[in-house]
Design an enzyme around this catalytic site. Structure first.
Site, PDB file in Angstrom:
ATOM      1  N   TYR A 142      62.215  -5.183  30.851  1.00 21.54           N
ATOM      2  CA  TYR A 142      62.273  -3.722  30.931  1.00 21.54           C
ATOM      3  C   TYR A 142      61.530  -3.093  29.754  1.00 21.54           C
ATOM      4  O   TYR A 142      60.708  -2.188  29.931  1.00 21.54           O
ATOM      5  CB  TYR A 142      63.730  -3.262  30.956  1.00 21.54           C
ATOM      6  N   LYS A 146      58.088  -0.759  29.909  1.00 23.14           N
ATOM      7  CA  LYS A 146      58.051   0.605  29.375  1.00 23.14           C
ATOM      8  C   LYS A 146      57.038   0.736  28.241  1.00 23.14           C
ATOM      9  O   LYS A 146      56.404   1.789  28.076  1.00 23.14           O
ATOM     10  CB  LYS A 146      59.446   1.020  28.908  1.00 23.14           C
TER      11      LYS A 146
END
Length: 237
Positions: A142, A146
C-alpha cells in the site's frame, strides 16, 4: 483561483465514506453535476448526481467513462484499496500487482484519459488522494503504491500546468472509514478531510497535509532514515 462553482466533477470510489463526501461537498460548493463512480454504482437522491460504472483497473471501463463524461472539469482520483497484509514479504505477488493496479495505474491512466478533456476547459482541476503512507512505509505494498502515485502526481502537475489544469495531491493519516476500521489511534472524519481538500483546491494550493501526523512525517523526510524509523537503530549488531 480554481473553483467548484459551476464545475462538473467526477469522483472515483464514490460509494465509500470519503467519496460520498467528495460528491456532496462539491454540490454544496456550487458544482453543477457530479459523476459518482464505482464498480457497482449506487442510487442517489439528487438529480445532479449521475451514477456511473467505473473500474479504474480496466481500460475499457475507463474509455467508457471518458465517453460518458466528456464534460468533466474536475477529476477526483479517490478510489483506493489495501492489500491483505502490510508485509511485502508475506503478501502474494498477485496481491502486490492488484494493489498497484488500483492505487497507481488506475488513477494515472484515468488522469491520462481525461487530460484532453480537462485541458480543453478553463480552470479544470485534478485531485489525487494519496496518504501519509506515501512518505511513511508502514503499509508494505500500500505504501509503495501511494508513493508511486505521489511521484506521478508531481509529474502530472508539471505537465498539466501549462495546459491550465490545477493539480492537487492529498496526504492524510487515518480517516474514520471502513478501510481504517482496524486501525487504532486518532482518525479524521471524512467530512473534515474533504472540507480541507476543497478549501485548499479553491485557495490554489498544490498539496494538502491534512493532519498533524502527515505534517510531521513530511518534515522528517529531510532527516536520516533512522530518525523516521527509530527501530532500525536496534537492528545493527
Amino acid at each position: 483561483m480554481p473553483s467548484l462553482d459551476g464545475a462538473v466533477v467526477l469522483v472515483t470510489g464514490a460509494n465509500g465514506g470519503i467519496g460520498t463526501h467528495f460528491v456532496h461537498d462539491a454540490l454544496a460548493r456550487g458544482a453543477a453535476k457530479v459523476y459518482a463512480t464505482a464498480r457497482s454504482p449506487r442510487a442517489w437522491d439528487d438529480e445532479r448526481i449521475v451514477p456511473l460504472a467505473l473500474d479504474v483497473t480496466d481500460r475499457a471501463s475507463i474509455d467508457a467513462a471518458v465517453a460518458a463524461a466528456a464534460d468533466v472539469t474536475v477529476l477526483v482520483n479517490n478510489a483506493g484499496a489495501t492489500p491483505p497484509s502490510a508485509s511485502l514479504l508475506d503478501v502474494t505477488e498477485a496481491d502486490i500487482r492488484a494493489n498497484m493496479e488500483t492505487n497507481f495505474f488506475g488513477p494515472v491512466f484515468l488522469a491520462r484519459a481525461f487530460a484532453p478533456i480537462l485541458a480543453a476547459k478553463q480552470g479544470s482541476i485534478l485531485i489525487d488522494v494519496h496518504s501519509v503512507a506515501s512518505w511513511y512505509a508502514f503499509g508494505g505494498a500500500y505504501s509503495a503504491s501511494k508513493a508511486a502515485l505521489w511521484s506521478a502526481t508531481n509529474s502530472l502537475r508539471i505537465e498539466l500546468a501549462p495546459m491550465g489544469v490545477h493539480v492537487t495531491g492529498v496526504h492524510m493519516g487515518y480517516v474514520d472509514t471502513d478501510m481504517a476500521a482496524h486501525a487504532e489511534g486518532p482518525k479524521m472524519l471524512p467530512t473534515q478531510l474533504v472540507t480541507t481538500v476543497y478549501d485548499a483546491v479553491e485557495a490554489g494550493e498544490y498539496e494538502v497535509l491534512a493532519d498533524e501526523l502527515t505534517q510531521e512525517v513530511k518534515a522528517a523526510l529531510s532527516g536520516p532514515v533512522e530518525a523516521l524509523y527509530p527501530d532500525l537503530r536496534g537492528t545493527n549488531a
